[in-house]
Write an enzyme that holds these catalytic residues in place. Sequence first.
Site, short mmCIF file in Angstrom:
data_model
loop_
_atom_site.label_atom_id
_atom_site.label_comp_id
_atom_site.label_asym_id
_atom_site.label_seq_id
_atom_site.Cartn_x
_atom_site.Cartn_y
_atom_site.Cartn_z
N ASP A 197 0.33 6.26 -7.71
CA ASP A 197 -1.07 5.97 -7.41
C ASP A 197 -1.87 6.04 -8.71
O ASP A 197 -1.29 6.12 -9.80
CB ASP A 197 -1.62 6.92 -6.35
CG ASP A 197 -1.75 8.36 -6.85
OD1 ASP A 197 -1.30 8.67 -7.98
OD2 ASP A 197 -2.30 9.20 -6.10
N GLU A 200 -2.38 9.33 3.90
CA GLU A 200 -2.23 8.33 2.85
C GLU A 200 -3.11 7.10 3.12
O GLU A 200 -3.68 6.52 2.19
CB GLU A 200 -0.77 7.92 2.70
CG GLU A 200 0.13 9.00 2.10
CD GLU A 200 -0.25 9.37 0.67
OE1 GLU A 200 -0.94 8.57 0.00
OE2 GLU A 200 0.14 10.46 0.24
N TYR A 247 3.07 1.40 -2.27
CA TYR A 247 2.75 2.78 -2.56
C TYR A 247 2.90 3.66 -1.32
O TYR A 247 3.54 4.72 -1.35
CB TYR A 247 1.33 2.92 -3.12
CG TYR A 247 0.86 4.35 -3.04
CD1 TYR A 247 1.33 5.30 -3.94
CD2 TYR A 247 0.03 4.78 -2.00
CE1 TYR A 247 0.97 6.63 -3.84
CE2 TYR A 247 -0.34 6.11 -1.89
CZ TYR A 247 0.12 7.03 -2.81
OH TYR A 247 -0.22 8.35 -2.69
#
Length: 355
Positions: free
Chosen positions: A152, A51, A134
């Site tokens: 996202d 990520e 996020y």
Amino acid sequence: MPAKEIAPKDIAPKDIAAPLLAWYDRAHRRLPWRAPPGANAADPYRVWLSEIMLQQTTVAAVIPYFEHFTSRWPTVEALAAAEDGDVLAAWAGLGYYARARNLIACARAVASEHGGRFPETEAALRGLPGVGAYTSAAIAAIAFGQRAVVVDGNVERVVARLFAVETPLPAARPQLRALADTITPGARAGDFAQAMMDLGATVCRPRSPDCLVCPLVVSCDSARRGIADALPAKTPKPPRPTRYANVYVLRDADEVMLVRRPPRGLLGGMLGLPMSEIADTPAPDNAHPGAPAAVRWTRSARPVTHVFTHFELHLAVFSGDLSGITKPSGDWRVANKSAARDLPTLFRKALDFVV
């Protein structure tokens, strides 16, 4: 009597989750950081690392970096124990270098403050360096199976089209997140998050969405109205300002001089070529601010242009030879293509001009 048309605000989570997860089970992307669909959880270290790498970077670009990192540093403890310079060198070319510095800080925080185990809640994850809203939601959902609203750019696009949200980005983001919350199920949270990402990347694409094969087309308001290709709308960005600097390729026989940049600021902590301060106007041709030695400098016929998030940088590339002058301190490397391996992209470009 015709069936009642379902308005977007009436879409139930099951109307989205069931067909989307069935589609994901058969059409998911096979990525090196993912657990198979239906698995209870994925490795938190691999989820976190992927990520961070994927922020503002494509999947195709990330895969070789991810595989190199996990081969060299297979656990968060191994990464925490690594030398800063080694991690920064391994990151070189991936861009957005603040992520690399946060990566090191986060690995060390997990190792020293959490016993080598990532926290399992969004709130606790948010306390780690470089982990924002996020990323904390993605790790909580994908690694720990918690219900979390993961939004996202791909998910924003799917939700904007599903609910026909015509408010432009970025102003629409709070609304899109709230709408994503209404369709996020409690079960298979990680698979749902990744399914939304995959749908946006492969079917609900930025241009020419393939609505005919979309598992959510029957619930999609923008598809019904024929406006999917126009969404999400975006507020035009102002043009990026242009900035200028000089960069220097200093040789001594078959070696080239590299330097470690200051820990803070642009490309902080990275290995690079000597460079002047960035300015609003170019330096005169006969001026060499920031030059590492008083030698005869020859300017390359063309500049290096590199686009950062907030500005476009034009680098005037100068090459020079010590020719017997005392060698200044630096990281001297053999001046061939391999010398660029540990450098950020803009320095690779500059070195390519003269090597």
